[in-house]
Design an enzyme around this catalytic site. Sequence first.
Site, PDB file in Angstrom:
ATOM      1  CG  ASP A 132     -10.190 -34.428 -18.814  1.00 56.44           C
ATOM      2  OD1 ASP A 132     -10.139 -34.936 -19.950  1.00 56.44           O
ATOM      3  OD2 ASP A 132     -11.240 -34.307 -18.170  1.00 56.44           O
ATOM      4  NE  ARG A 182      -9.638 -40.330 -19.729  1.00 51.50           N
ATOM      5  CZ  ARG A 182      -9.089 -39.649 -18.733  1.00 51.50           C
ATOM      6  NH1 ARG A 182      -8.181 -40.212 -17.959  1.00 51.50           N
ATOM      7  NH2 ARG A 182      -9.428 -38.396 -18.504  1.00 51.50           N
ATOM      8  CB  ALA A 187     -17.255 -33.975 -24.198  1.00 45.52           C
TER       9      ALA A 187
END
Length: 309
Positions: A132, A182, A187
């Site tokens: 991530d 991805r 955010a």
Amino acid sequence: MGVARSVLLALSTNRWLRDRATKTAFVRKSVSTFMPGERLEDAIAAAAELQRRGIATIFTKLGENLTRADEAEEVTRHYLEVLDKIQAAGLRAQISVKPTQLGLDLDTALCFRNLQRLVDRAAERDNLVWIDMEGSPYVDPTLDLFRRTRARSARVGIALQAYLYRTAQDVESLVPLGSAIRMVKGAYLEPPAIAYPAKADVDENFYKLSCRLLADDARKAGGLLHIATHDPRLVDRLAAFIDEHRVPASAYEFAMLYGIQRPLQQRLVQAGRPLRVLVAYGEYWFAWYMRRLAERPANVLFVLKNLFR
């Protein structure tokens, strides 16, 4: 960036609000929209139900910026167990980890070793580990982790954020590696000096970068694109691009979050589009929850009103 979104992203790091909100019945009920529960068992049950509907999953244990090596070791062991349980349950599920969960804030070498343990186990289990992406200060060290890991294994992917100006260059550097990427919008609260402040610009960059990663040379290099958006307009535009350019289903997956845009998820499945849903779990959900709310402006005032009752 909208004022409401900026406020929510700023509040996501407030400890006093976190302590208050996580004990509030309204918030705990609201967070169930985005996650099936705090336990791994809850995530596994949700993944099994999604799989029955033709939807694959990604598991992520919430939490970040760990401050002790023993905590990073605990998270690493947890994800090793998750990979084993995924195989035992026969799930089409992967895992997604934050580098700061594996010790990046403590020691880059420690983080790299922990990541390699996960990737090696994923290779043994015919699976994949997603890295991530966190806030902008972590982009370069995270890309370095990915490149070093990708050099020794193809069982790793990375998230890139479309709201950062630099991402187009990062994409070009990763295409020749045959990278699993991805694409997300982003955010975290970032300044306009490094990130597009307007949603329309972020959306357009997301579309352009996704198209680039679906191009012939990216596919021939062995790339895989996760199209992580809940925006029906972006989904439809990219679906049209995929059809027009005859992109095979093996080269992409649409990616969404548990509990969001369920009708759109079902429409994709019915159309034969590959779809993978991220299922989050764990007790450290507050910051993640606030970031999810920031993506849904219609709920902002209602949520803030109830938070401060």
